[in-house]
Design a protein around this motif. Sequence first.
Motif, mmCIF file in Angstrom:
data_model
loop_
_atom_site.group_PDB
_atom_site.id
_atom_site.type_symbol
_atom_site.label_atom_id
_atom_site.label_comp_id
_atom_site.label_asym_id
_atom_site.label_seq_id
_atom_site.Cartn_x
_atom_site.Cartn_y
_atom_site.Cartn_z
ATOM 1 N N VAL A 288 3.839 -7.324 -5.248
ATOM 2 C CA VAL A 288 2.947 -6.305 -5.809
ATOM 3 C C VAL A 288 1.671 -6.247 -4.973
ATOM 4 C CG1 VAL A 288 1.594 -5.611 -7.826
ATOM 5 C CG2 VAL A 288 3.867 -6.622 -8.128
ATOM 6 N N ALA A 289 1.295 -5.031 -4.587
ATOM 7 C CA ALA A 289 0.046 -4.833 -3.848
ATOM 8 C C ALA A 289 -0.750 -3.715 -4.513
ATOM 9 C CB ALA A 289 0.328 -4.490 -2.389
ATOM 10 N N ILE A 290 -2.065 -3.803 -4.406
ATOM 11 C CA ILE A 290 -2.945 -2.811 -5.028
ATOM 12 C C ILE A 290 -3.656 -2.027 -3.932
ATOM 13 C CG2 ILE A 290 -4.864 -2.440 -6.621
ATOM 14 C CD1 ILE A 290 -4.243 -5.124 -7.884
ATOM 15 N N GLY A 291 -3.644 -0.701 -4.037
ATOM 16 C CA GLY A 291 -4.309 0.159 -3.068
ATOM 17 C C GLY A 291 -5.793 0.296 -3.357
ATOM 18 N N ASP A 292 -6.582 0.531 -2.315
ATOM 19 C CA ASP A 292 -8.034 0.598 -2.490
ATOM 20 C C ASP A 292 -8.466 1.755 -3.384
ATOM 21 O OD1 ASP A 292 -7.346 2.451 -0.386
ATOM 22 O OD2 ASP A 292 -9.480 2.579 0.073
ATOM 23 N N LYS A 293 -7.727 2.878 -3.359
ATOM 24 C CA LYS A 293 -8.120 4.020 -4.199
ATOM 25 C C LYS A 293 -7.877 3.734 -5.674
ATOM 26 C CE LYS A 293 -7.856 7.553 -0.644
ATOM 27 N NZ LYS A 293 -7.228 8.799 -0.153
ATOM 28 N N PHE A 294 -6.972 2.806 -5.957
ATOM 29 C CA PHE A 294 -6.770 2.393 -7.349
ATOM 30 C C PHE A 294 -8.080 1.867 -7.934
ATOM 31 C CE2 PHE A 294 -6.207 -1.112 -10.311
ATOM 32 C CZ PHE A 294 -5.454 -0.519 -11.310
ATOM 33 N N PHE A 295 -8.849 1.116 -7.120
ATOM 34 C CA PHE A 295 -10.084 0.538 -7.627
ATOM 35 C C PHE A 295 -11.107 1.607 -7.983
ATOM 36 C CE2 PHE A 295 -8.333 -3.045 -5.169
ATOM 37 C CZ PHE A 295 -8.289 -3.982 -6.185
ATOM 38 N N ASP A 296 -11.075 2.750 -7.256
ATOM 39 C CA ASP A 296 -11.979 3.851 -7.605
ATOM 40 C C ASP A 296 -11.656 4.374 -8.999
ATOM 41 O OD1 ASP A 296 -13.191 3.674 -5.104
ATOM 42 O OD2 ASP A 296 -11.793 5.096 -4.203
ATOM 43 N N SER A 297 -10.359 4.580 -9.271
ATOM 44 C CA SER A 297 -9.969 5.079 -10.592
ATOM 45 C C SER A 297 -10.181 4.007 -11.665
ATOM 46 C CB SER A 297 -8.507 5.543 -10.575
ATOM 47 O OG SER A 297 -7.631 4.489 -10.190
ATOM 48 N N PHE A 298 -9.943 2.761 -11.318
ATOM 49 C CA PHE A 298 -10.129 1.645 -12.249
ATOM 50 C C PHE A 298 -11.590 1.528 -12.676
ATOM 51 C CE2 PHE A 298 -11.142 -2.853 -12.946
ATOM 52 C CZ PHE A 298 -10.198 -3.218 -13.902
ATOM 53 N N THR B 170 -0.465 4.378 -15.105
ATOM 54 C CA THR B 170 -0.745 3.982 -13.728
ATOM 55 C C THR B 170 0.370 4.509 -12.837
ATOM 56 O OG1 THR B 170 -1.298 2.129 -12.266
ATOM 57 C CG2 THR B 170 0.429 1.741 -13.862
ATOM 58 N N ILE B 171 0.019 4.866 -11.601
ATOM 59 C CA ILE B 171 0.969 5.440 -10.647
ATOM 60 C C ILE B 171 1.318 4.381 -9.611
ATOM 61 C CG2 ILE B 171 1.389 7.290 -8.990
ATOM 62 C CD1 ILE B 171 1.096 8.162 -11.957
ATOM 63 N N ILE B 172 2.641 4.231 -9.375
ATOM 64 C CA ILE B 172 3.139 3.140 -8.536
ATOM 65 C C ILE B 172 4.175 3.684 -7.554
ATOM 66 C CG2 ILE B 172 4.383 0.926 -8.569
ATOM 67 C CD1 ILE B 172 3.305 0.598 -11.466
ATOM 68 N N VAL C 176 9.185 -4.024 -3.335
ATOM 69 C CA VAL C 176 7.742 -3.841 -3.176
ATOM 70 C C VAL C 176 7.251 -2.779 -4.162
ATOM 71 C CG1 VAL C 176 5.914 -3.006 -1.649
ATOM 72 C CG2 VAL C 176 7.634 -4.591 -0.781
ATOM 73 N N TYR C 177 6.161 -3.101 -4.852
ATOM 74 C CA TYR C 177 5.543 -2.173 -5.798
ATOM 75 C C TYR C 177 4.079 -1.999 -5.400
ATOM 76 C CZ TYR C 177 9.694 -3.116 -8.611
ATOM 77 O OH TYR C 177 10.985 -3.238 -9.047
ATOM 78 N N LEU C 178 3.686 -0.764 -5.101
ATOM 79 C CA LEU C 178 2.319 -0.469 -4.676
ATOM 80 C C LEU C 178 1.599 0.252 -5.811
ATOM 81 C CD1 LEU C 178 3.141 0.943 -1.118
ATOM 82 C CD2 LEU C 178 2.612 -1.431 -1.726
ATOM 83 N N ILE C 179 0.603 -0.389 -6.381
ATOM 84 C CA ILE C 179 -0.158 0.213 -7.484
ATOM 85 C C ILE C 179 -1.233 1.114 -6.873
ATOM 86 C CG2 ILE C 179 -1.587 -0.260 -9.499
ATOM 87 C CD1 ILE C 179 -0.132 -2.907 -9.803
ATOM 88 N N LEU C 180 -1.138 2.422 -7.138
ATOM 89 C CA LEU C 180 -1.933 3.404 -6.411
ATOM 90 C C LEU C 180 -3.081 4.013 -7.208
ATOM 91 C CD1 LEU C 180 0.997 5.425 -4.771
ATOM 92 C CD2 LEU C 180 -0.195 3.418 -3.840
ATOM 93 N N TRP C 181 -2.883 4.231 -8.520
ATOM 94 C CA TRP C 181 -3.867 5.038 -9.264
ATOM 95 C C TRP C 181 -3.716 4.772 -10.751
ATOM 96 C CZ3 TRP C 181 -7.857 7.677 -7.409
ATOM 97 C CH2 TRP C 181 -8.497 8.634 -8.210
ATOM 98 N N ILE D 293 0.707 1.502 5.696
ATOM 99 C CA ILE D 293 1.272 2.281 4.605
ATOM 100 C C ILE D 293 0.284 3.392 4.284
ATOM 101 C CG2 ILE D 293 2.004 2.255 2.193
ATOM 102 C CD1 ILE D 293 2.756 -0.690 2.573
ATOM 103 N N GLU D 294 0.747 4.630 4.348
ATOM 104 C CA GLU D 294 -0.119 5.777 4.133
ATOM 105 C C GLU D 294 0.192 6.435 2.791
ATOM 106 O OE1 GLU D 294 -0.828 7.417 8.616
ATOM 107 O OE2 GLU D 294 0.833 8.294 7.491
ATOM 108 N N VAL D 295 -0.860 6.839 2.099
ATOM 109 C CA VAL D 295 -0.717 7.625 0.875
ATOM 110 C C VAL D 295 -1.586 8.867 1.044
ATOM 111 C CG1 VAL D 295 -0.971 7.655 -1.634
ATOM 112 C CG2 VAL D 295 -0.420 5.506 -0.471
#
Length: 699
Positions: free
Chosen positions: A7-17, A68-70, A78-83, A108-110
């Motif tokens: 499991v990995a967390i994307g940086d933009k997730f932290f903005d929404s969090f 949450t969007i993954i 692999v699970y990428l937590i995005l938003w 990895i690009e989103v």
Amino acid sequence: MENTIKVAIGDKFFDSFAALPRQIQVKVTEFINKFRNNPRSSSINLEKVQNAQDDKIYSARINDTYRTIIAVEENTGVYLILWIDHHDEAYNWAKRKKCKINKELGSIEVFDVVSNEEENNEHDNSNTLFKEYNEQELIDIGVPKEQILFVKDIQDIDKFNKMKDSFTKETYESLEWLANGFEYKEVKELYDSQKLIDEPIPNNFAEALNSTTTKHSFVIVEGEEELEQIMSEPLEKWRIFLHPSQRKLVERNFNGPARVTGGAGTGKTVVAMHRAKELVRKLDKDKKILFTTFTANLANDIQYNLKKICNGQDIRNIEVINLDAWVSEFLKLNGYNYRIDYEKIDEIWSQAYINSGENIDYDWNFVKDEYIKIIVCQEELSLQAYMNASRVGRGIKIDRQTKIKIWNIVEEYLKILRDEQVRDIDTAMFECRTVLKNYQKKLSYQYIIIDEGQDFSTNAYKLLRLIAGEEHRNDMFIVGDSHQRIYNKKAILSKCGINVRGRGSILKINYRTTEEIRKYAIALLKGISFDNLDNEEENQDQCQSLTHGDKPIIKNFRDGNEEFDYLFTEINKLKDDGVDLRNICIVTRTRKYVDSYNSMFTSKGIRVYEIRGNKVDDRNYDGLRIATMHRVKGLEFQYVFVVACNDRVIPLQTAINIADPISKQESMISERCLLYVALTRAQKKAYITSYGNESIFLK
């Protein structure tokens, strides 16, 4: 056999969090822990987002309101937590997203993909922002094929800035440079510098998560303890994510000293702290890292922030101390019982000048500068060494007879120092060097990291070279910015025995201030020549901010009461808009003004937290921040008010009155740099206020 879940967390997730209510944030942390154990649990309700641009995009249930969007890569687990957002908003965000691997960068690009209906709308592309670049040129600087028509359709820079979240960091960065007039060739070179060289090309998300560029946007959750640490202060993304250009410097092995320069807000101190975290794992047994800076308050700030990225054992192996304090401690350990004085030294110089009976064309301030910049830099304190010393850069030629008279004043000064058992810091550093040259023990420092390197003198660097020992791999890592040289000190590294040729780097992306604030601040320094800490001129406007906002607000008032009424009104407006007072700072030139504004705000019922020289900006304490221009260096706030920018306050009258033209010029540059430093603490908005006659720097 099942794949191991990653499991990995994307940086933009932290903005929404960060936008979530506190009670929901707690539930999200609990959710991620539960998700790591079993992402297919029925309570999580992981399901594919229908009608999405990418079939790897899923949603998961936090509660009745939030989703949450993954991104899911089934074959590697692999699970990428995005938003995360309210149900409908989360799905709307997800439907436009594509998640894939950039094979050139290994990242990895989103990014957003515009639907066919939107792409097929006819537009006049003859006058769009990126009209002069063809499809291949855009692809070559990181624009995904899926976004070419989208990019070619952008009408102007304002529209582009509002679309920042539609792009990957790398794509937005490249387009931002182009939009602000940088040459395509230079932009391509910057993009190409991030390409994979020594790393294998990843074939899936599991492999891509290990690439340097992916670490710019994703952090792997290794365990529950690490997750708690990551989620505790999600807004401080510098703790987790580094730009590839920063990470390369952090992880690189240098065959000797290395130097990193860059404008305010480019993350030099962040790089230095992560460098310490990297090097502490390479220490030999019984060795440690010396992390030093010019002032005690910056050392306190660094110590405070290092604890956020290093574990307890690592912290014990990193000694953080300002150099003056190190000198004082070292000399005491070696039998020197005098004290280092800062306030009485000018009085002693004045007395020595009188006692000597010498009559020269210059005052004691000139003699003091001659001592600090020429005499005490030599390997010995003697008239002969002074006679043979180079005086390049002093600006005034003096004959042999005058040198003898100056030396007589110096001898009188040294006599008073001995009689009163005090030293100035430069004399103390000279005596430190003398001790170290004959030192029987070996110092325990394997590596030295130097922050705010532009503020160190020649004496300081000569001492640091001795502390580091013989040149060896990764021995010295120096970060600095001559635009922030506010202590009227300048050294040339190569003349201090520190060879950084071929090991110099420049950070070019400003992460703190908006481009509008950065441009205004750098314009204050127009016409001044700046160096790279090794006497080579450095272009002062070669970095770029990737965020935008209002230009600094400049206001002049009839008197101090009128200025304060404006400040009080603006700060209350920010409060009403939901801005925490901890994110607002009042910056003044002197302590006298700090006390004055502190008193006025307190009397109006606004809680004030004064950041003094001996304490950090502890975010656990509420209140409007207030500090001097010197103390605010190294800190950052969403909103900054630089107040009382009046004539003869900035620059100070004492700088204006200096008789020696060279010293006066240096002091006036330092004063201008102080204003630059104060302004560049602002992340979102900056204000400059004055009353009566405004500072000459603002005209």
